[in-house]
Design a protein around this motif. Structure first.
Motif, short mmCIF file in Angstrom:
data_model
loop_
_atom_site.label_atom_id
_atom_site.label_comp_id
_atom_site.label_asym_id
_atom_site.label_seq_id
_atom_site.Cartn_x
_atom_site.Cartn_y
_atom_site.Cartn_z
N GLY A 310 0.76 -1.25 0.00
CA GLY A 310 0.00 0.00 0.00
C GLY A 310 0.78 1.29 0.00
O GLY A 310 0.19 2.36 -0.15
N THR A 311 2.10 1.23 0.16
CA THR A 311 2.85 2.47 0.32
C THR A 311 3.23 3.09 -1.01
O THR A 311 2.72 4.15 -1.40
N ASP A 312 4.15 2.45 -1.76
CA ASP A 312 4.63 3.09 -2.98
C ASP A 312 3.63 3.01 -4.12
O ASP A 312 3.63 3.86 -5.02
N THR A 313 2.74 2.02 -4.12
CA THR A 313 1.79 1.88 -5.23
C THR A 313 0.86 3.08 -5.32
O THR A 313 0.66 3.64 -6.41
N ALA A 314 0.30 3.50 -4.19
CA ALA A 314 -0.61 4.65 -4.20
C ALA A 314 0.16 5.93 -4.55
O ALA A 314 -0.33 6.76 -5.33
N ALA A 315 1.35 6.09 -3.98
CA ALA A 315 2.15 7.29 -4.25
C ALA A 315 2.51 7.39 -5.73
O ALA A 315 2.43 8.47 -6.33
N ILE A 316 2.91 6.27 -6.33
CA ILE A 316 3.29 6.26 -7.74
C ILE A 316 2.11 6.63 -8.63
O ILE A 316 2.25 7.41 -9.59
N THR A 317 0.92 6.11 -8.32
CA THR A 317 -0.26 6.41 -9.14
C THR A 317 -0.60 7.89 -9.08
O THR A 317 -0.90 8.52 -10.11
N ILE A 318 -0.59 8.48 -7.88
CA ILE A 318 -0.89 9.91 -7.75
C ILE A 318 0.13 10.75 -8.51
O ILE A 318 -0.21 11.73 -9.18
N GLU A 319 1.41 10.36 -8.42
CA GLU A 319 2.46 11.13 -9.09
C GLU A 319 2.31 11.08 -10.61
O GLU A 319 2.43 12.11 -11.29
N TRP A 320 2.03 9.88 -11.16
CA TRP A 320 1.81 9.78 -12.61
C TRP A 320 0.60 10.61 -13.03
O TRP A 320 0.62 11.29 -14.07
N ALA A 321 -0.47 10.56 -12.24
CA ALA A 321 -1.68 11.31 -12.58
C ALA A 321 -1.39 12.81 -12.60
O ALA A 321 -1.80 13.52 -13.52
N LEU A 322 -0.66 13.31 -11.59
CA LEU A 322 -0.35 14.73 -11.54
C LEU A 322 0.54 15.13 -12.72
O LEU A 322 0.34 16.20 -13.33
N ALA A 323 1.50 14.27 -13.06
CA ALA A 323 2.37 14.56 -14.21
C ALA A 323 1.56 14.66 -15.50
O ALA A 323 1.78 15.57 -16.32
N GLU A 324 0.59 13.76 -15.69
CA GLU A 324 -0.25 13.82 -16.88
C GLU A 324 -1.12 15.08 -16.88
O GLU A 324 -1.34 15.70 -17.93
N LEU A 325 -1.61 15.49 -15.72
CA LEU A 325 -2.44 16.68 -15.64
C LEU A 325 -1.64 17.94 -15.94
O LEU A 325 -2.14 18.88 -16.56
N ILE A 326 -0.38 17.98 -15.48
CA ILE A 326 0.48 19.13 -15.79
C ILE A 326 0.72 19.21 -17.30
O ILE A 326 0.73 20.29 -17.89
N ASN A 327 0.90 18.05 -17.93
CA ASN A 327 1.13 18.02 -19.39
C ASN A 327 -0.15 18.24 -20.19
O ASN A 327 -0.09 18.50 -21.40
N ASN A 328 -1.29 18.13 -19.52
CA ASN A 328 -2.58 18.32 -20.19
C ASN A 328 -3.41 19.31 -19.36
O ASN A 328 -4.37 18.92 -18.66
N PRO A 329 -3.07 20.59 -19.41
CA PRO A 329 -3.72 21.59 -18.54
C PRO A 329 -5.23 21.69 -18.73
O PRO A 329 -5.94 22.04 -17.78
N HIS A 330 -5.74 21.36 -19.92
CA HIS A 330 -7.19 21.41 -20.12
C HIS A 330 -7.89 20.34 -19.27
O HIS A 330 -9.01 20.56 -18.79
N VAL A 331 -7.22 19.19 -19.07
CA VAL A 331 -7.77 18.14 -18.20
C VAL A 331 -7.72 18.59 -16.75
O VAL A 331 -8.67 18.40 -15.98
N MET A 332 -6.61 19.23 -16.34
CA MET A 332 -6.46 19.77 -14.99
C MET A 332 -7.59 20.76 -14.70
O MET A 332 -8.23 20.71 -13.64
N GLU A 333 -7.83 21.67 -15.63
CA GLU A 333 -8.85 22.70 -15.41
C GLU A 333 -10.24 22.08 -15.34
O GLU A 333 -11.07 22.49 -14.50
N LYS A 334 -10.51 21.11 -16.17
CA LYS A 334 -11.82 20.44 -16.14
C LYS A 334 -12.03 19.72 -14.81
O LYS A 334 -13.14 19.74 -14.25
#
Length: 512
Positions: A310-334
């Motif tokens: 439960g430790t690194d798996t959740a952290a890794i998923t959140i980090e990948w999601a945030l990275a994708e949102l930064i690269n796709n600002p329209h998704v972040m804003e939505k």
């Protein structure tokens, strides 16, 4: 001396000859049955030379060349690789009873106290007992609801830290802070250790260190696990390192267990309190009516499994999601607009809000499609069987390549594009991430599905939503984040995600 060298050389040649003959006879025996396509192999190592430090990418390339199901030999171990949902369903559902064992090796066997936890434990009476404990007691809905305030406390502590950093314009390493957050959440749920006192802080940090060291060791390829005549040779000193980790964990668990037992005596029998996961395990251990009696090693193995899963798996998923949102600002804003529509401008997002955030849930699905936390599902056959028309021997290792499946243009339109909207249409409501649809099963499927998926589906979207709601995320350079992967059992980012969290929400409650 010369005679000794000749003797060594002759012995080595004889050994190689025996291995080669054994390999040929084994392949000839297999050729009497219908087996999946297989690439050319080498004596002794089989197909190991075809596997890079990113096995999921190597499997992907081989599948493109040889088809949706292939057979490999990793040393002396027969393996089946597939990234086709229908074929995966044949193995994991139709023939589930034959593929209900996880692959174990020397490292995982030792660190699980000889298979006394629940992650690697072979299918059987003991596994069924511990599975029931996980789903009804440890990680069931009632327990997770009772422990929700503790998770919220750690989220608030995390957000306040980010706010403090952001107010001074200080950049943070997102992955490191997320790992601290998820480690703290698991620790407080497991043994009520938090950042409240010096001793607790020391324990939380020690647990994180042990989890990181264990994950690195378990993730290393050990020749001894694949080539039979190296079986008893510890090439990399892994056994000594694992023993040191387990000894440290035992010492800490002995002390924490005594603390829990002393606190129970002070409370008295029947006194109301919120039980943590260790409390629950100790009660089960003391219950004489259980059909299987848990030992102290079972309890320790359980707790270590929970930290590892439960430790690194959740952290890794959140980090990948945030990275994708930064690269796709329209998704972040939505996503931000959806959150604000539910909470308004003055209330922090809560776990109870997640069912009202369909776009946020779609973002998590899309993240796990492209960046599955565990890129390959691994199983081992317990008996010989016929699957998809092929003869599969007992002790064959099955690799289901989720990473490849998520990038298949036959399954997904524009698969490399991050587009959560693909999960918003009525047709794609079938993807619930619980393994019912074999095209998207980030938590596995069937009886060996991840027992902590309910916890993950609370922790990941809630904390990601809070990070979106509370901060703008500024990165250096052109505002783009690289998406390179790092080799590991899980699928972490290769390079740290460095951001300045600029506060945009001024109503973060105190975590005290």
């Amino acid at each position: 001396m010369a005679e000794m060298q000749d003797y060594i050389q002759l012995s080595f040649v004889m050994l190689l000859s025996i291995i080669a003959i054994r390999t040929i006879l084994t392949r000839k025996k297999n050729n009497n049955h219908l087996t999946p396509p297989t690439p050319p192999s080498l004596p002794i190592i089989g197909h190991c030379h075809l596997i890079s430090k990113f096995p999921h990418k190597s499997f992907h390339k081989l599948s493109i060349q040889y088809g949706p199901i292939i057979q490999l030999f990793l040393g002396s171990i027969p393996c089946i690789v597939t990234s086709n949902p229908e074929i995966a369903k044949e193995f994991l559902k139709t023939h589930e009873t034959s593929f209900s064992n996880r692959l174990k090796n020397a490292a995982t066997t030792y660190i699980s106290y000889g298979l006394k936890g629940f992650i690697i434990t072979p299918y059987g009476d003991y596994w069924q007992f511990v599975k029931k404990i996980c789903m009804s007691e440890l990680l069931g809905v009632i327990t997770l609801d009772q422990l929700r305030p503790l998770r919220q406390q750690e989220t608030l502590r995390f957000l306040r830290l980010l706010q403090k950093k952001g107010e001074t314009g200080e950049a943070i390493e997102v992955g490191g802070e997320l790992l601290t957050l998820t480690n703290s959440i698991i620790t407080i749920m497991t043994m009520k250790k938090t950042f409240g006192s010096e001793n607790d802080i020391s324990d939380v940090k020690e647990i994180r260190k042990m989890v990181t060291e264990t994950a690195e060791l378990v993730g290393k390829v050990n020749v001894s696990d694949f080539i039979w005549f190296f079986k008893n040779i510890d090439f990399y000193g892994m056994n000594k390192k694992l023993k040191r980790i387990r000894d440290r964990f035992d010492t800490m668990m002995d002390r924490v267990t005594k603390e829990h037992q002393e606190e129970k005596k002070k409370r008295g029998e029947g006194a109301h309190h919120v039980r943590d996961l260790l409390d629950i395990l100790l009660e089960i251990q003391e219950d004489e009516s259980n059909e299987i009696k848990l030992t102290s090693e079972n309890v320790n193995a359980f707790i270590l499994d929970i930290f590892m899963a439960g430790t690194d798996t959740a952290a890794i998923t959140i980090e990948w999601a945030l990275a994708e949102l930064i690269n796709n600002p329209h998704v972040m804003e939505k996503a931000r607009q959806e959150i604000d529509s539910v909470t308004g401008k003055s209330r922090l997002i809560q776990e109870s809000d997640i069912p009202n955030l369909p776009y946020m849930r779609a973002i998590i699905k899309e993240t796990l499609r492209i960046h599955p936390t565990v890129p390959v599902i691994v199983r081992e056959s317990s008996e010989s069987c016929k699957v998809y028309g092929y003869e599969i021997a007992a002790k064959t290792v099955l690799f289901v390549n989720l990473w490849s499946m998520g990038r298949d243009p036959k399954l997904w339109e524009n698969p490399l594009e991050f587009r959560p909207e693909r999960f918003m249409c009525e047709e794609n409501n079938k993807f619930d991430m619980r393994g019912q649809n074999f095209q998207l099963m980030p938590f596995g499927t069937g009886r060996r599905a991840c027992p902590g998926y309910l916890l993950a589906l609370q922790v990941v979207p809630t904390n990601l939503a809070a990070m979106i709601q509370c901060f703008e995320w500024n990165v250096d350079g052109n505002g783009k984040v690289d998406m390179e992967e790092k080799p590991a059992v899980t699928l972490p980012r290769a390079h740290p995600l460095i951001c300045v969290p600029v506060p945009r929400f001024n109503s973060i409650p105190s975590c005290e």
